[in-house]
Motif scaffolding. Structure first.
Motif, PDB file in Angstrom:
ATOM      1  N   HIS A  33       0.834  -1.207   0.000  1.00  0.00           N
ATOM      2  CA  HIS A  33       0.000   0.000   0.000  1.00  0.00           C
ATOM      3  C   HIS A  33       0.869   1.259   0.000  1.00  0.00           C
ATOM      4  O   HIS A  33       0.470   2.295   0.530  1.00  0.00           O
ATOM      5  N   THR A  87      -5.828  10.070  13.031  1.00  0.00           N
ATOM      6  CA  THR A  87      -5.956   9.996  11.566  1.00  0.00           C
ATOM      7  C   THR A  87      -5.359   8.714  10.998  1.00  0.00           C
ATOM      8  O   THR A  87      -5.528   8.424   9.813  1.00  0.00           O
ATOM      9  N   GLY A  88      -4.644   7.966  11.830  1.00  0.00           N
ATOM     10  CA  GLY A  88      -4.010   6.733  11.350  1.00  0.00           C
ATOM     11  C   GLY A  88      -2.853   7.003  10.411  1.00  0.00           C
ATOM     12  O   GLY A  88      -2.611   6.249   9.470  1.00  0.00           O
ATOM     13  N   THR A  89      -2.109   8.073  10.681  1.00  0.00           N
ATOM     14  CA  THR A  89      -0.944   8.421   9.871  1.00  0.00           C
ATOM     15  C   THR A  89       0.251   8.662  10.786  1.00  0.00           C
ATOM     16  O   THR A  89       0.103   8.943  11.968  1.00  0.00           O
ATOM     17  N   SER A  91       4.842   9.657  10.588  1.00  0.00           N
ATOM     18  CA  SER A  91       6.054   9.926   9.816  1.00  0.00           C
ATOM     19  C   SER A  91       7.253   9.567  10.672  1.00  0.00           C
ATOM     20  O   SER A  91       7.159   9.495  11.898  1.00  0.00           O
ATOM     21  N   THR A 118       6.736   7.902   5.544  1.00  0.00           N
ATOM     22  CA  THR A 118       5.377   8.150   6.016  1.00  0.00           C
ATOM     23  C   THR A 118       4.670   6.801   6.063  1.00  0.00           C
ATOM     24  O   THR A 118       5.021   5.866   5.346  1.00  0.00           O
ATOM     25  N   HIS A 120       0.691   4.734   7.006  1.00  0.00           N
ATOM     26  CA  HIS A 120      -0.742   4.826   7.241  1.00  0.00           C
ATOM     27  C   HIS A 120      -1.234   3.490   7.797  1.00  0.00           C
ATOM     28  O   HIS A 120      -0.646   2.443   7.541  1.00  0.00           O
ATOM     29  N   ARG A 121      -2.305   3.592   8.575  1.00  0.00           N
ATOM     30  CA  ARG A 121      -2.865   2.410   9.216  1.00  0.00           C
ATOM     31  C   ARG A 121      -4.089   1.960   8.416  1.00  0.00           C
ATOM     32  O   ARG A 121      -4.972   2.756   8.100  1.00  0.00           O
ATOM     33  N   ILE A 122      -4.124   0.684   8.072  1.00  0.00           N
ATOM     34  CA  ILE A 122      -5.252   0.095   7.351  1.00  0.00           C
ATOM     35  C   ILE A 122      -5.757  -1.082   8.172  1.00  0.00           C
ATOM     36  O   ILE A 122      -4.993  -2.017   8.461  1.00  0.00           O
ATOM     37  N   TRP A 126      -0.221  -1.070  10.549  1.00  0.00           N
ATOM     38  CA  TRP A 126       0.592   0.011   9.990  1.00  0.00           C
ATOM     39  C   TRP A 126       1.332  -0.480   8.756  1.00  0.00           C
ATOM     40  O   TRP A 126       1.887  -1.576   8.745  1.00  0.00           O
ATOM     41  N   ASP A 129       3.663   4.113   3.719  1.00  0.00           N
ATOM     42  CA  ASP A 129       2.980   4.921   2.710  1.00  0.00           C
ATOM     43  C   ASP A 129       4.020   5.339   1.674  1.00  0.00           C
ATOM     44  O   ASP A 129       3.854   5.116   0.486  1.00  0.00           O
TER      45      ASP A 129
END
Length: 151
Positions: A33, A87-89, A91, A118, A120-122, A126, A129
């Motif tokens: 992802h 926000t599930g982000t 860095s 960076t 992101h969480r899906i 984690w 990105d």
């Protein structure tokens, strides 16, 4: 339960562990992802996105030996991780040093630089990105890469 910063740190270390083991397919899985952006001076595509493109980049650039590994140790240090759990982000900035040793090549650092990542969480997991690889110092990469890298 492990907090988000520790999960991200583990993800960063998993990358190093997998590449040193020569598990290029498993390295590529980390970018299912996400994408990798190479230093502007790298003579490979500057950005590869998703598992298949990342795998192609590593297969086209990493020299593997009969043991199945690149005979390297990627050491990641100085990780500074910022997480926004709402926000599930996240860095991170970190340093890397790659060491290599072969029978006719004494143990030595072959490259140093920085990762700017960076994440992101899906679905609670984690993922990378984007990983930007910046090169700071070059040693003898002739036994590691399948192309010549210059600063």
């Amino acid at each position: 339960m492990i907090d988000s910063a520790r999960q991200i740190e583990n993800l960063m270390y998993t990358y190093a562990e997998r590449i040193d083991a020569g598990n290029l397919e498993e390295v590529a899985e980390l970018f299912t992802h996400g994408r990798i952006v190479a230093s502007p001076e790298a003579p490979v595509e500057t950005a590869v996105t998703g598992r298949d493109e990342v795998l192609g980049m590593y297969q086209g650039s990493t020299r593997l030996y009969p043991c199945g590994t690149p005979r390297t140790k990627h050491v990641t240090t100085n990780a500074i991780i910022d997480v926004d759990d709402d926000t599930g982000t996240a860095s991170a900035r970190s340093y890397y040093t790659v060491f290599q040793q072969l029978d006719d090549f004494p143990l030595q650092p072959i490259i140093t630089g920085r990762y700017h990542d960076t994440f992101h969480r899906i679905d609670g997991v984690w993922w990378f990105d984007q990983r930007t690889m910046l090169v700071d110092q070059l040693g003898d990469l002739s036994r590691h890469l399948l192309f010549e890298l210059k600063l």
